[in-house]
Design a protein around this motif. Sequence first.
Motif, PDB file in Angstrom:
ATOM      1  N   LEU A 159       0.829  -1.204   0.000  1.00  0.00           N
ATOM      2  CA  LEU A 159       0.000   0.000   0.000  1.00  0.00           C
ATOM      3  C   LEU A 159       0.862   1.253   0.000  1.00  0.00           C
ATOM      4  O   LEU A 159       0.577   2.218  -0.725  1.00  0.00           O
ATOM      5  CB  LEU A 159      -0.931  -0.009   1.214  1.00  0.00           C
ATOM      6  N   ALA A 160       1.926   1.249   0.793  1.00  0.00           N
ATOM      7  CA  ALA A 160       2.821   2.406   0.828  1.00  0.00           C
ATOM      8  C   ALA A 160       3.499   2.607  -0.526  1.00  0.00           C
ATOM      9  O   ALA A 160       3.640   3.743  -1.004  1.00  0.00           O
ATOM     10  CB  ALA A 160       3.868   2.213   1.924  1.00  0.00           C
ATOM     11  N   ASP A 161       3.936   1.521  -1.157  1.00  0.00           N
ATOM     12  CA  ASP A 161       4.566   1.629  -2.476  1.00  0.00           C
ATOM     13  C   ASP A 161       3.619   2.235  -3.494  1.00  0.00           C
ATOM     14  O   ASP A 161       4.010   3.123  -4.280  1.00  0.00           O
ATOM     15  CB  ASP A 161       5.026   0.244  -2.948  1.00  0.00           C
ATOM     16  N   SER A 162       2.380   1.777  -3.505  1.00  0.00           N
ATOM     17  CA  SER A 162       1.425   2.281  -4.497  1.00  0.00           C
ATOM     18  C   SER A 162       1.059   3.737  -4.234  1.00  0.00           C
ATOM     19  O   SER A 162       0.924   4.539  -5.165  1.00  0.00           O
ATOM     20  CB  SER A 162       0.166   1.409  -4.502  1.00  0.00           C
ATOM     21  N   ALA A 214      12.544  -0.240  -3.924  1.00  0.00           N
ATOM     22  CA  ALA A 214      13.019  -1.611  -4.153  1.00  0.00           C
ATOM     23  C   ALA A 214      12.011  -2.423  -4.957  1.00  0.00           C
ATOM     24  O   ALA A 214      12.387  -3.294  -5.746  1.00  0.00           O
ATOM     25  CB  ALA A 214      13.306  -2.305  -2.815  1.00  0.00           C
ATOM     26  N   ARG A 215      10.722  -2.137  -4.768  1.00  0.00           N
ATOM     27  CA  ARG A 215       9.683  -2.895  -5.446  1.00  0.00           C
ATOM     28  C   ARG A 215       8.790  -1.940  -6.230  1.00  0.00           C
ATOM     29  O   ARG A 215       7.971  -1.232  -5.631  1.00  0.00           O
ATOM     30  CB  ARG A 215       8.839  -3.685  -4.441  1.00  0.00           C
ATOM     31  N   PRO A 216       8.934  -1.887  -7.548  1.00  0.00           N
ATOM     32  CA  PRO A 216       8.087  -0.993  -8.342  1.00  0.00           C
ATOM     33  C   PRO A 216       6.619  -1.410  -8.246  1.00  0.00           C
ATOM     34  O   PRO A 216       6.288  -2.594  -8.228  1.00  0.00           O
ATOM     35  CB  PRO A 216       8.613  -1.178  -9.770  1.00  0.00           C
ATOM     36  N   SER A 217       5.737  -0.412  -8.176  1.00  0.00           N
ATOM     37  CA  SER A 217       4.303  -0.659  -8.117  1.00  0.00           C
ATOM     38  C   SER A 217       3.689  -0.273  -9.458  1.00  0.00           C
ATOM     39  O   SER A 217       3.817   0.877  -9.899  1.00  0.00           O
ATOM     40  CB  SER A 217       3.677   0.162  -6.982  1.00  0.00           C
ATOM     41  N   ARG A 218       3.028  -1.228 -10.100  1.00  0.00           N
ATOM     42  CA  ARG A 218       2.462  -0.990 -11.434  1.00  0.00           C
ATOM     43  C   ARG A 218       1.002  -1.428 -11.455  1.00  0.00           C
ATOM     44  O   ARG A 218       0.576  -2.292 -10.692  1.00  0.00           O
ATOM     45  CB  ARG A 218       3.247  -1.763 -12.500  1.00  0.00           C
ATOM     46  N   LEU A 219       0.256  -0.818 -12.348  1.00  0.00           N
ATOM     47  CA  LEU A 219      -1.149  -1.164 -12.550  1.00  0.00           C
ATOM     48  C   LEU A 219      -1.279  -2.133 -13.714  1.00  0.00           C
ATOM     49  O   LEU A 219      -0.550  -2.031 -14.698  1.00  0.00           O
ATOM     50  CB  LEU A 219      -1.979   0.091 -12.815  1.00  0.00           C
ATOM     51  N   HIS A 220      -2.224  -3.073 -13.579  1.00  0.00           N
ATOM     52  CA  HIS A 220      -2.450  -4.077 -14.614  1.00  0.00           C
ATOM     53  C   HIS A 220      -3.933  -4.108 -14.978  1.00  0.00           C
ATOM     54  O   HIS A 220      -4.746  -3.364 -14.410  1.00  0.00           O
ATOM     55  CB  HIS A 220      -1.988  -5.460 -14.130  1.00  0.00           C
ATOM     56  N   ALA A 221      -4.264  -4.988 -15.911  1.00  0.00           N
ATOM     57  CA  ALA A 221      -5.652  -5.084 -16.366  1.00  0.00           C
ATOM     58  C   ALA A 221      -6.579  -5.527 -15.231  1.00  0.00           C
ATOM     59  O   ALA A 221      -7.727  -5.082 -15.147  1.00  0.00           O
ATOM     60  CB  ALA A 221      -5.744  -6.060 -17.538  1.00  0.00           C
TER      61      ALA A 221
END
Length: 261
Positions: free
Chosen positions: A133-136, A222-229
Amino acid sequence: MSLVTIDARHSVLGRTNALAKLAATLVISVTLLLSIDPVSAGVSLVLTLLVLPFARLDPRQLWLRLWPIVIAALIAGAATVLYGRPSGEIYLEWGVLRISDGSIALAAAIVLRVLAIAVPSIVLFATTDPTDLADSLAQLAKLPARFVLGALAGLRLVGLLIDDWRELALARRARGIADTGRLRRFLGQTFALFVLAIRRGTKLATAMEARAFGAPIERTWARPSRLHARDAALVAVAVGIAAASVTAAVWAGTWTFVFAL
């Protein structure tokens, strides 16, 4: 220690981006706050429960998170039945207590609305790791990294505070000062926990400053946050639930805009 179980983490909702789950929860909650009627809240609650199996939550763990809200909703509903604004047929009148069709309908709307808002929120936090949640929030919502990391650190300390409370209770009982006076024991233990929380928070703040968490530079993650379908699909489902609840309430003639009360 993670607050999310392994089954919930690997479920369909668990693999969804935390920002998408937050957006879906806000869509449903804001829509329910626009009206006080049992139809929209009931439809939203039923449709949300239909999506619940995709979270793979243990029923016992779900109930442990939900029961305080259920009790609070029932208490609010009972108070509304007894003291709500009377309208329609009055079934009981004794002093300030009046039970009528209007108070019963309003109580049902309040109970259902509280549950309809609470269930998606509980599912959100039960299937979301705080770090995700913090990453996003920092990477996708562009919230200040210092604020996000500080909130994450504070949330991580909740589990430690629970352990501290348990250890304080055992230590006081071992010293023989927790056998009598429950109220006095509770107040003393609360103050001791408050002192421990301040000390732990001060040490954590110093450690984070030493590691340059508050440096005025652009952070790397360290951990990229990405959106998907699947994230867009979840938000679309939330919009569909909100639209269905509003449509059902308007069709039933129970839609009551809060600002029109």
